[in-house]
Each structure stands twice: as C-alpha cells, then as structure tokens.
Design an enzyme around this catalytic site. Structure first.
Site, PDB file in Angstrom:
ATOM      1  CG  ASN A 102      -1.084   1.758   8.494  1.00 40.53           C
ATOM      2  OD1 ASN A 102      -0.829   2.604   9.427  1.00 40.53           O
ATOM      3  ND2 ASN A 102      -2.306   1.614   7.901  1.00 40.53           N
TER       4      ASN A 102
ATOM      5  CG  HIS B  80      -5.149   3.880   3.742  1.00 43.51           C
ATOM      6  ND1 HIS B  80      -4.011   3.671   4.073  1.00 43.51           N
ATOM      7  CD2 HIS B  80      -6.468   4.064   4.949  1.00 43.51           C
ATOM      8  CE1 HIS B  80      -4.028   4.065   5.629  1.00 43.51           C
ATOM      9  NE2 HIS B  80      -5.437   4.077   5.943  1.00 43.51           N
TER      10      HIS B  80
ATOM     11  CD  GLU C 175      -0.733   4.654   2.010  1.00 48.78           C
ATOM     12  OE1 GLU C 175       0.338   4.457   2.013  1.00 48.78           O
ATOM     13  OE2 GLU C 175      -1.761   4.173   3.083  1.00 48.78           O
TER      14      GLU C 175
ATOM     15  CB  SER D 116      -5.660   1.134   7.446  1.00 52.10           C
ATOM     16  OG  SER D 116      -6.111   0.147   8.215  1.00 52.10           O
TER      17      SER D 116
END
Length: 715
Positions: A501, A451, A463, A430
C-alpha cells in the site's frame, strides 16, 4: 556398469536391457543443467558403442523423473549472442537425436513429474510409460520461451497439431489419463510397475508385436497434414492463442509459427527451425523478466523454508471478525487443512462469514475441483463462535475487524487475555502501524502483522509485518501458517502502508494528478491496461472501494507528508464526497450493473464527468507516454525508497510483493526490474523531466548515485 557419472548411470539389467538412470547428486530433483547434458552425451556414446543390447529403459532415482532445465543457468545463457543460443540448443538436441536413433527399442519410465526438458527426454524415446499419479507437460511459455529440446517437433508429430498447440501454448501440467488419451504416453501403471511395463514393451518390440521403427519414423517425419489442413490448423490457432495470451506475451504465438514453419520438414531440419525460434524468444525482454520472476520466487520460497524451521506448530487457528475478509481467511485456512475458529460479536456477522466460506467452497465443487464430501470436511474445519471459550487452545489468531485503530486496539487487548502465553496474535491491518497496535499489548513480542489481500482466495500474497518488538518466533510461525494456507509470505518491516500500500498510493497520486490536469480517467485506464496492468487506476479504485482508498490515503499522507500530502481536492475526494464508493454500492468512477452471469460489469456514467469538472485545473496536452511516466514514476520511486529504508530485505522481495499484491505486469518483472530495463540513468533523467509535479517524482540521492556509477538493482 556401462557408464557412471554424478547425474547419470547406465547399467545392463536382466534380459540384455540397459537402464539409464537420472539421479543428480546433491539435489532433491533431477534437472537438465550443463553437467547432466554433458553426462547424457557421454552415456549415449557408450550406449551406441555397446553390442548385444536389446533395449533401453530410462528411469529416475528421484521422486520425480526430471522437472526441466536448470533455470538458474538461463540468465547467463540468455544474455549471450543469439547464435550461441542456437548452437547450444543444437548441441543438446544432437544428444536427444542420438538417443532416438539407438539401434534398439527405447522406453522412458515417467514417475512424479516430467516437465519441460524432462518430458522432451521422454519424447526422444520410442515409448513412454507413466505412473498413474504423475504429470507431464511443457510449461516453457510461462518463462517467455517455448520448448527447445525438440518438444515442438516431436509432440506435434506424436499427438497431432491441435493437441500439441494446446499443451505447448497453455504450458499446462497434464495428468496421466489425459496423456494416455492424447497418445503422449503409451501406458499408465502404478509407480511400482513402471520398470516391468517398460521391459514388457521392449520384449514386444523384439518379438515383432510392436513396430518401434515405424513409431520412430513417424516422429522423425513431416506432420501428416496437406497444405490446406495445415493452414487451417495453424492460422485458426494463432488467432485464438493471440487473444488468450495477449500482445505482451509473444511466446505462445511464436511457438505456433515455428511449428507451422517446420511442419513440412523432417526431424533434423525441423529442430534447426525450433532452435532459431527458441533463441529469438530467449533474447526478448519478456523472457528475461519472466525468468527473473521465477528466480525471485525461488528466493522467496527459500526464505520461507528457513523461517519454517523456527516456527511453532499451528494446529488450531482463529480469526476475529467474520465479514467478507474474515470469511475468506476462514475458508482458506479450513480448505488447506488448518481448523479455525471464526469469532464475531453477533450472529449476523457469523452468518456473513459462513456464507462467504460456503460460497467459495461451492464454487470449487461446481467447477469439479472439489468433491461434496471434501467441501463438508472443509466446512467442519470452521467453527463459528460468539465467545472466547476455546481460545485457550489456539496457536495463532488473525484479527480482521474494521480498519480503525481504536477498535483494533480494544479487540487485540481483549483476545490477548484469552489465549495462552505462547499464542501468536496477528493483525490483518492494511495500513495501521504494527508498533501503534502493539503499544498496549502485554506480549508485543508475540504480535505481528498478517496482511491478506482481497479477495483472499485469489490473491497469493501475505505481508508478514515485523514490529519493533516482534520476535523471530512470531514471524516464523506466521510465515509457516501463511504457507500452510497456500500463500506466498513476504516479511516486511513496519511503516505506514508497509510495502504494497505504501507503493500503491503514490501510483493513485499520479492518477489524481492526471485527472487534475485534464486527463480522461477512461483514457488513463486504457493506457495503463495496454501497458500491462490487469485494470486501470480508476477501475482499481472502484474495486478497492473509494472509502477504503480515502482512509488509506489519509494514513499515508500522515506518514509521509512531504510527498503524499496534497493541498488540492482530487477526483478521488470527489467520488468519496458523493458516496460513489465503487463496486460496493454500484457507482464510482464507473457505474456497475450485473451481466448475464450475475457478475458486476462497469459501464460509462456521464455523471462522473460533471462531478469531476470542478477539480480539473487545466487541460494539458498529454501523450500516452506522459500518462505512463506520470503513473509509473511515483510507484517505482516509492519502491526504491522502501528498499533504501529497509522495509524489504532485497529487490526480489519488493518486486514479487508488487507482482503478487497489486498485479504489477509480470512480463515487466516488477518496479525495480522496470527501472533496470530502462536504465537507472534514463529513469532518473525521465523523473527529472516531471520534477515540477512534486516530491513523488524526485529521485533519491542514492538512486542518483547508482545512475552515476552505472549500477543496477539486479546486477
């Protein structure tokens, strides 16, 4: 041939029946665009002038009947004056009314899908016959509008107010059995029998066995409810639907109001009421944002389709690490039909992964979404293992071990030695740099990030992260596998935190600053939930896990020290230091207890406030607008930086990543759309107001230039 165009043809078939066939040239589906509406007008005029016809059947030359309006035309259309929108709808409705008024019986043959304007076309005819595998519906509320081609008028008179409200306000796709039961269609037959069934209905009409004129007059008349019944039906529905839709999605309630307003009117006047209500909704920012989202989603799908052309076949997958995440990935792959090996280093891990997969599959069975034998098939697609014995036949590997660079490095090097030279290896990291993880690999060109978001079955986004040495083949194969799993893949370039993130943690930074300045975390949660987020930042941190959040925040601070590193202790640090990790151990900003259904419910824990006292530096007088600005500016600004840094290819990728990855309020369209709606100049002005809070709030030079030049992200 009675009429021949590029979207519609009309010819006379056996028995003096005309067949109007939709078959839009150059497109895989039929849709109502300007051309189709114009041709339907011309074809209808020809039918009105024709003598000796005994009936009309409406058919499709595609796999589906008509999938709805051409949404690519909505942006321009909705940007025009409200009066033009009303007139546009009335012009289109005049065609449907003329079809309804033809001097002979009419039947629509529905195959595949008949949605939105496609279903409204069917409602304009006297009868409808439906393929037993087909679906019908009016999904317009999902775009912030409601039916505008007579759908609210005809459906409410055909199937009754209660069913019409359910169909229109839910925007659902309805199967043939439900459509028949409610009276939305008149017969359900196999696709091969549609035309025969339609002709049989016309014959019965002409033989006097069916009274098509009475059916027609019922649709064109008033709703058959007295004043008290009407008030009860509509007022009760408004309250329920408002509670379901929420205050940020006005279209469902507005649809009910419109139906209530035209309940006592005959068709032509009722359609005028519908057209005005439709235009009102089309001019809302919610509609603009939701239409924008639909178009962005289409762009993503088109990109994925292009990648699929370059992808290698994935007949066998594998996941490394059989915890909750690994089990979720195994479940999703197996459920969608790709067999997967699930490897762990011990039996306990395997048991946990299988338990997670079984739990998810059992839920589907319990809800009637899956048969027990289908669950058995899915479980058989998951093969647990403690060794690499069968990894030589694996096409793609997803590493899902702990978020630790040394552990991941070791596992990735180990698996690379066990798979073929063509196998694609991915990491479900992540935050950790893909370039860092590929440093010790022999074939970095076959490596990329994949991800997933937790919980895997619920979160649509994946992702796909390109490293410096990642090949197009690796990206293409990973995108194709994500799609096969039922996910929406977005290709992003490598950086700490990637897209989602990287953008999320400045948002948490804004929250930490608010707590430091005396904001009550519960109030912040409430304000942001009212803004449209599914949960506020404190609650979200509890769900993510304070330990996970702390680790990710450290990675982000190291990657972007100029704006993400702080020299003060935050409320998040306090929660972590006191082992308050959130839902995973029952205490975070909130405490957690089980409700009657065994689900975790958050409750207020006064201990939290005592723990936070030392990190509150001052009690600032903060308005709700201050809270929103201090939360949203860092998130939006980091999204801008991701676009400027080339982490994403275009604004659509960024906004869809946030919608699908962290639940950005869909009715606001995404972070970049949010800036556009505010005005880039106004957003920069707002950010400058909070500049003293630090670099997270400072606009980039390029954004200032955009503001100066009156530019926008979406044009």
């Amino acid at each position: 041939m009675i009429y021949e165009g590029k979207a519609i043809t009309v010819k006379e078939i056996e028995g003096g029946i005309a067949q109007l066939n939709f078959d839009l040239q150059g497109e895989s589906v039929n849709k109502f665009n300007r051309l189709t509406i114009e041709e339907l007008r011309a074809a209808t005029d020809k039918l009105k002038a024709q003598t000796g016809l005994k009936g009309l059947v409406v058919t499709s030359g595609k796999d589906s009947f008509i999938v709805g309006a051409d949404i690519t035309e909505f942006t321009e259309l909705f940007a025009g004056p409200e009066e033009d929108l009303i007139n546009n709808n009335l012009t289109a409705n005049a065609v449907f009314n003329d079809i309804e008024d033809l001097p002979f019986p009419t039947v629509t043959c529905i195959n595949g899908m008949a949605l939105g304007g496609g279903f409204e076309m069917g409602l304009a005819t006297d009868y409808r016959v439906m393929d037993d595998k087909a679906k019908v519906g009016l999904p317009e509320v999902k775009l912030g509008i409601f039916p505008g081609f007579g759908g609210t008028v005809r459906l409410s008179r055909l199937i009754g107010v209660d069913y019409a409200i359910e169909w229109i306000c839910m925007g659902s796709e309805n199967r043939a059995d439900k459509a028949l039961k409610t009276g939305a269609v008149d017969a359900v037959v196999p696709a091969s029998k549609l035309l025969d069934a339609a002709r049989a209905i016309i014959d019965q009409c002409n033989d006097g066995k069916l009274d098509y004129q009475a059916r027609r007059e019922e649709k064109k008349g008033k709703i058959k409810l007295n004043n008290m019944e009407s008030m009860m039906a509509f007022e009760t529905s408004k309250g329920f639907v408002a509670g379901q839709a929420g205050k940020n999605y006005p279209a469902p309630v507005e649809a009910i109001k419109v139906m209530q307003k035209h309940a006592g009117l005959t068709r032509d006047k009722a359609i005028e009421v519908e057209a005005k209500g439709f235009a009102k909704m089309a001019k809302t920012n919610v509609a603009a944002c939701l239409v924008g989202l639909f178009l962005n989603d289409q762009k993503l799908k088109a990109k994925a389709k292009q990648w699929e052309k370059e992808a290698a076949d994935v007949k066998q997958a594998a996941v490394l690490g059989a915890g909750i995440m690994g089990g979720g990935i195994a479940y999703q792959s197996a459920y969608k039909g790709t067999p997967i090996l699930m490897k762990d280093i011990n039996e306990d891990g395997i048991a946990l992964g299988l338990k997670e997969a079984k739990k998810l599959l059992s839920k589907r069975v319990a809800k009637g979404k899956m048969k027990p034998e289908q669950m058995a098939d899915a479980l058989n697609n998951i093969r647990p293992t403690l060794t690499y014995g069968d990894f030589g036949n694996v096409d793609i590997v997803v590493e899902a071990v702990v978020e630790n660079v040394k552990v991941k490095d070791s596992v990735l090097r180990e698996v690379e030695d066990q798979v073929s030279e063509d196998t694609i290896v991915t990491s479900n990291t992540s935050t950790i740099s893909i370039d860092t993880l590929s440093k010790n690999l022999k074939r970095p060109e076959n490596f990329c990030g994949m991800h997933f978001f937790n919980p895997v079955p619920m979160m649509p986004l994946v992702e796909v992260i390109r490293g410096e040495k990642t090949s197009d083949r690796a990206i293409a194969t990973t995108v194709a596998y994500a799609k096969a799993m039922g996910k929406t893949p977005i290709v992003v370039n490598n950086c700490p935190g990637f897209l989602v993130n990287r953008v999320l943690f400045p948002y948490f930074g804004g929250f930490a600053g608010l707590v430091r300045d005396g904001a009550d975390f519960q109030r912040v949660d409430k304000v942001m939930e009212n803004f449209g987020w599914p949960m506020g930042p404190a609650y979200l941190l509890d769900v993510v896990g304070m330990d996970t959040g702390k680790h990710a925040n450290e990675v982000m601070a190291e990657g972007f020290p100029d704006r993400m590193k702080t020299d003060w202790k935050s409320g998040i640090d306090v929660m972590f230091e006191n082992d308050r990790y959130g839902q995973k151990n029952g205490k975070g900003f909130y405490a957690y207890e089980e409700d009657k259904k065994g689900k975790q419910k958050k409750v207020v824990d006064e201990e939290t406030y005592k723990l936070l006292e030392p990190v509150v530096k001052e009690k600032k007088d903060l308005t709700d607008e201050d809270i929103i600005a201090r939360m949203m500016i860092p998130l939006c600004m980091e999204t801008v930086r991701c676009l400027e840094d080339g982490i994403v290819e275009e604004p659509a990728d960024a906004d869809m990543g946030l919608i699908y990855g962290i639940g950005f309020p869909p009715f606001r369209g995404g972070a970049l759309r949010y800036i556009d709606d505010m005005g880039v100049d106004k957003f920069v002005e707002l950010a400058d107001k909070y500049a003293d809070l630090g670099p997270l709030y400072h606009p980039t030079e390029k954004l200032r230039e955009m503001a100066k030049n009156g530019e926008t992200f979406f044009g």
